[in-house]
Design an enzyme around this catalytic site. Structure first.
Site, PDB file in Angstrom:
ATOM      1  N   CYS A   1       0.799  -1.225   0.000  1.00  0.00           N
ATOM      2  CA  CYS A   1       0.000   0.000   0.000  1.00  0.00           C
ATOM      3  C   CYS A   1       0.835   1.280   0.000  1.00  0.00           C
ATOM      4  CB  CYS A   1      -1.016  -0.001   1.134  1.00  0.00           C
ATOM      5  SG  CYS A   1      -0.279  -0.117   2.754  1.00  0.00           S
TER       6      CYS A   1
ATOM      7  N   LYS B   1      -5.913  -8.905  10.902  1.00  0.00           N
ATOM      8  CA  LYS B   1      -5.819  -7.462  10.709  1.00  0.00           C
ATOM      9  C   LYS B   1      -7.188  -6.951  10.313  1.00  0.00           C
ATOM     10  CE  LYS B   1      -3.298  -4.012   8.044  1.00  0.00           C
ATOM     11  NZ  LYS B   1      -2.206  -3.825   7.081  1.00  0.00           N
TER      12      LYS B   1
ATOM     13  N   LYS C   1      -4.123  -6.976  15.121  1.00  0.00           N
ATOM     14  CA  LYS C   1      -3.988  -5.545  14.865  1.00  0.00           C
ATOM     15  C   LYS C   1      -5.348  -4.949  14.531  1.00  0.00           C
ATOM     16  CE  LYS C   1      -1.915  -2.514  11.547  1.00  0.00           C
ATOM     17  NZ  LYS C   1      -1.321  -2.411  10.263  1.00  0.00           N
TER      18      LYS C   1
ATOM     19  N   TYR D   1       4.707   2.714  18.591  1.00  0.00           N
ATOM     20  CA  TYR D   1       5.430   3.955  18.304  1.00  0.00           C
ATOM     21  C   TYR D   1       5.965   4.575  19.593  1.00  0.00           C
ATOM     22  CZ  TYR D   1       3.030   3.167  13.952  1.00  0.00           C
ATOM     23  OH  TYR D   1       2.573   2.567  12.807  1.00  0.00           O
TER      24      TYR D   1
END
Ligand code: PBG
Length: 325
Positions: free
Chosen positions: A123, A196, A249, A314
């Site tokens: 993507c 996902k 996820k 993150y």
């Protein structure tokens, strides 16, 4: 006045030392994997507006982020690439001088101690922003598989230590496993984004890599957030196809899925604390509405309590620093 109460749960909460003694779940720096974004060019470090504190780095500067991680003891990263040129077939993903390949070649040399995981997906590399090859306005499963296999082998050749296919194509793990084995990479582990969901929590990430689909959405390949049994079918297939690690996820809104996956399968379970989860926390903290560090550590702990063995986040550098205190 002392009453006769059958059991007093508070006895073991009286002091910090007692609470530590009976603590059931612990977060460890070893559980953390940090995502890093690499871009073409030189001397670039661009903050992602929707993800304050997260940057896109050119290869010559990504070492700054890695050094900061290593100082805190985080030695596992997952790489995402943003190519200079996108095209219909994501050719950058399987070319020897693709952005990820170049990053791997450099990092393998400069940081031999680092575990280098790569996201295997299209993507970020396609003009249309979808996770595969388009035929008749749809992502074509089997044509995509052939190119995913090339991408994974190319990452292996450039120095990846683990590949993480995230495109939600049917049989992607099986096809990649075969390709790696045939190319002599039978020891290369696959961390599958097994479950996902088609989630709005990926919004800030799509800004980060400019991968918002130009038409339609990802619901034809990513999972419906309503489904849990289907998640187990997805994971089960990946186990049979040869996955080494199963990922769920996003994380926070899907901890029931993490728990069920942990109870059902004997492979390590990963969860991805995604961009939207990160950005919500940053935004609320900026407004002064929550305590950032406390909410962060509570969230990561909850992921572990649900059954995650490892967390892609993150916030890895911040969490590792807090763990040291
Ligand atoms: C696909 C990929 C995505 C994320 C990780 N790998 C985006 C998507 O499916 O749209 C999202 C990560 C995040 O939101 O933090 N290459």
């Amino acid at each position: 006045m002392n009453r006769q109460i059958p059991y007093r749960m508070r006895r073991l909460r009286k002091s910090d030392v007692l609470r530590r003694l009976v603590r059931e779940t612990r977060l460890h720096t070893d559980d953390l994997i940090a995502p890093l974004f690499v871009i073409e060019g030189k001397n670039s470090k661009n903050e992602i507006p929707s993800m304050p504190g997260v940057f896109q780095y050119s290869i010559d500067r990504v070492g700054e982020a890695i050094d900061a991680l290593l100082v805190q003891g985080v030695d596992k990263i997952i790489l995402f690439g943003i190519p200079a040129e996108k095209d219909e077939l994501a050719t950058n993903t399987y070319s020897h001088d693709g952005i990820i390949q170049k990053a791997l070649q450099t990092l393998k040399k400069e940081y031999p101690q680092l575990l280098l995981i790569t996201d295997v997906c299209f993507c970020e590399y396609t003009t249309h922003g979808h996770c595969g090859v388009i035929v008749d306005n749809e992502v074509h499963n089997d044509n995509t598989l052939e190119l995913l296999a090339k991408q994974a082998v190319s990452h292996a050749e450039s120095g990846a230590d683990m590949v993480a296919p995230s495109g939600m194509m049917d049989n992607m793990v099986g096809r990649i496993r075969t390709a790696l084995d045939e190319s002599g990479y039978e020891d290369m582990p696959i961390m599958s984004y097994a479950v996902k969901y088609a989630s709005a929590f990926y919004g800030p990430f799509r800004d980060a890599v400019d991968s918002t689909p130009q038409f339609g959405n990802r619901k034809g390949y990513q999972m419906d957030p309503a489904n849990l049994r289907e998640a187990l079918s997805e994971a089960e297939l990946d186990v049979t196809e040869g996955a080494d690690i199963l990922m769920v996820k996003p994380a926070l809104a899907y901890l029931d899925v993490v728990k069920e996956a942990k109870a059902t399968f004997n492979l390590p379970i990963a969860c991805y604390n995604v961009s939207g989860e990160y950005s919500m926390l940053k935004a609320a903290a900026k407004m002064g509405w929550i305590n950032h560090d406390d909410v962060l550590m509570e969230s990561l702990l909850a992921m572990k309590r649900a059954g995650a063995d490892m967390i892609i986040t993150y916030s890895a550098v911040e969490a590792a620093a807090l763990l040291k205190q």
